[in-house]
Design a protein around this motif. Structure first.
Motif, PDB file in Angstrom:
ATOM      1  N   ARG A  56     -27.924  12.621  -9.126  1.00 45.63           N
ATOM      2  CA  ARG A  56     -26.367  11.874  -8.867  1.00 45.63           C
ATOM      3  C   ARG A  56     -25.377  12.618  -7.689  1.00 45.63           C
ATOM      4  N   VAL A  57     -24.226  11.923  -7.255  1.00 49.35           N
ATOM      5  CA  VAL A  57     -23.867  12.619  -6.717  1.00 49.35           C
ATOM      6  C   VAL A  57     -22.426  12.551  -7.106  1.00 49.35           C
ATOM      7  N   ALA A  58     -21.808  13.539  -7.564  1.00 53.57           N
ATOM      8  CA  ALA A  58     -20.158  13.752  -6.773  1.00 53.57           C
ATOM      9  C   ALA A  58     -19.851  14.113  -6.475  1.00 53.57           C
ATOM     10  N   HIS A  59     -18.026  14.013  -6.694  1.00 54.69           N
ATOM     11  CA  HIS A  59     -17.066  13.861  -5.585  1.00 54.69           C
ATOM     12  C   HIS A  59     -15.946  14.189  -6.481  1.00 54.69           C
ATOM     13  N   ALA A  60     -14.924  15.246  -5.670  1.00 50.25           N
ATOM     14  CA  ALA A  60     -14.528  15.770  -6.034  1.00 50.25           C
ATOM     15  C   ALA A  60     -13.077  16.296  -5.012  1.00 50.25           C
ATOM     16  N   ARG A  61     -12.046  15.996  -5.174  1.00 56.69           N
ATOM     17  CA  ARG A  61     -11.304  15.730  -4.826  1.00 56.69           C
ATOM     18  C   ARG A  61      -9.893  17.064  -4.708  1.00 56.69           C
ATOM     19  N   VAL A  62      -9.882  18.135  -4.453  1.00 52.66           N
ATOM     20  CA  VAL A  62      -8.735  18.547  -4.579  1.00 52.66           C
ATOM     21  C   VAL A  62      -7.206  18.710  -3.215  1.00 52.66           C
TER      22      VAL A  62
END
Length: 233
Positions: A56-62
């Motif tokens: 799977r692909v995880a999406h991170a935002r900072v």
């Protein structure tokens, strides 16, 4: 890729800690001129396996209200280690800046430049303005991937920069619980880490995580590592 060396144990005094999921991707670009912009936003992806072992692909935002520099990670991981290495870690940590910088190796008996204290203060200000979001963050307490949003830390510092009073740090409760969980942080050699440039520091932690439990890995996408993990444009 195959590991050629064997794991080493580090003394508590020379041991820092990084949160395992945050090692999977860059928190900001390597280009300081980009990350130091006010109200900065940074988005990256990384791969993980779900409970059925599907990729799977995880999406991170900072989000960084006051900007963020790749050099700030030294203070983030160093302070995390100083907090968690205590006999009974608590989310609130108090210490003088001199003690913190001595433990981080930023100052020594022969190196006591005031510039190091200014850099530390500025890094803490930026880290306190960070907001992190992830749509598939692994929660080591519940042992499942979850949607999360948390900050890193808050602080209270003396206005007088010559004050000898302790600085007060308070970790975000969700972030602290995650980091306090067994097996959620990666121990690493702080002295070796300090010797590297920011890109090599990130690569060092990423590879150390890969080889933490395994002696080999599946093929790695070099572009993904360069852009998403290391932070190159």
């Amino acid at each position: 890729m195959v590991r050629r060396d064997t794991p080493q144990q580090h003394s508590t005094a020379n041991c820092a800690r990084a949160q395992l999921s945050l090692v999977e991707h860059a928190l900001c670009p390597l280009d300081v001129s980009q990350g130091m912009q006010p109200m900065f936003q940074h988005e990256r992806t990384y791969f993980y396996s779900d409970k059925h072992r599907n990729r799977r692909v995880a999406h991170a935002r900072v989000g960084a209200h006051s900007g963020i520099s790749p050099h700030d990670e030294l203070y983030l991981w160093g302070l995390l280690a100083l907090t968690l290495n205590r006999p009974e870690p608590q989310p609130e940590f108090m210490a003088t800046p001199y003690y913190c910088l001595r433990q981080l190796g930023a100052i020594t008996p022969s190196k006591k430049g005031s510039r190091e204290f200014e850099l530390f203060r500025e890094a803490i200000r930026r880290l306190a303005g960070v907001r992190y979001e992830n749509d598939a963050f692994y929660d080591p307490i519940r042992r499942e991937h979850r949607q999360v949003s948390f900050g890193l830390l808050s602080y209270s510092l003396p206005l007088d920069q010559t004050s000898s009073r302790a600085w007060r740090f308070a970790w975000d409760p969700i972030f602290f619980d995650i980091c306090s969980a067994s097996g959620s942080t990666l121990r690493f050699d702080l002295h070796r880490y300090r010797e590297f440039d920011p890109a090599t520091r990130r690569l060092y932690l990423f590879l150390k995580k890969l080889f933490w439990r395994k002696t080999s890995t599946s093929p790695l996408d070099l572009r993904h590592i360069a852009v998403d993990v290391l932070g190159f444009s």
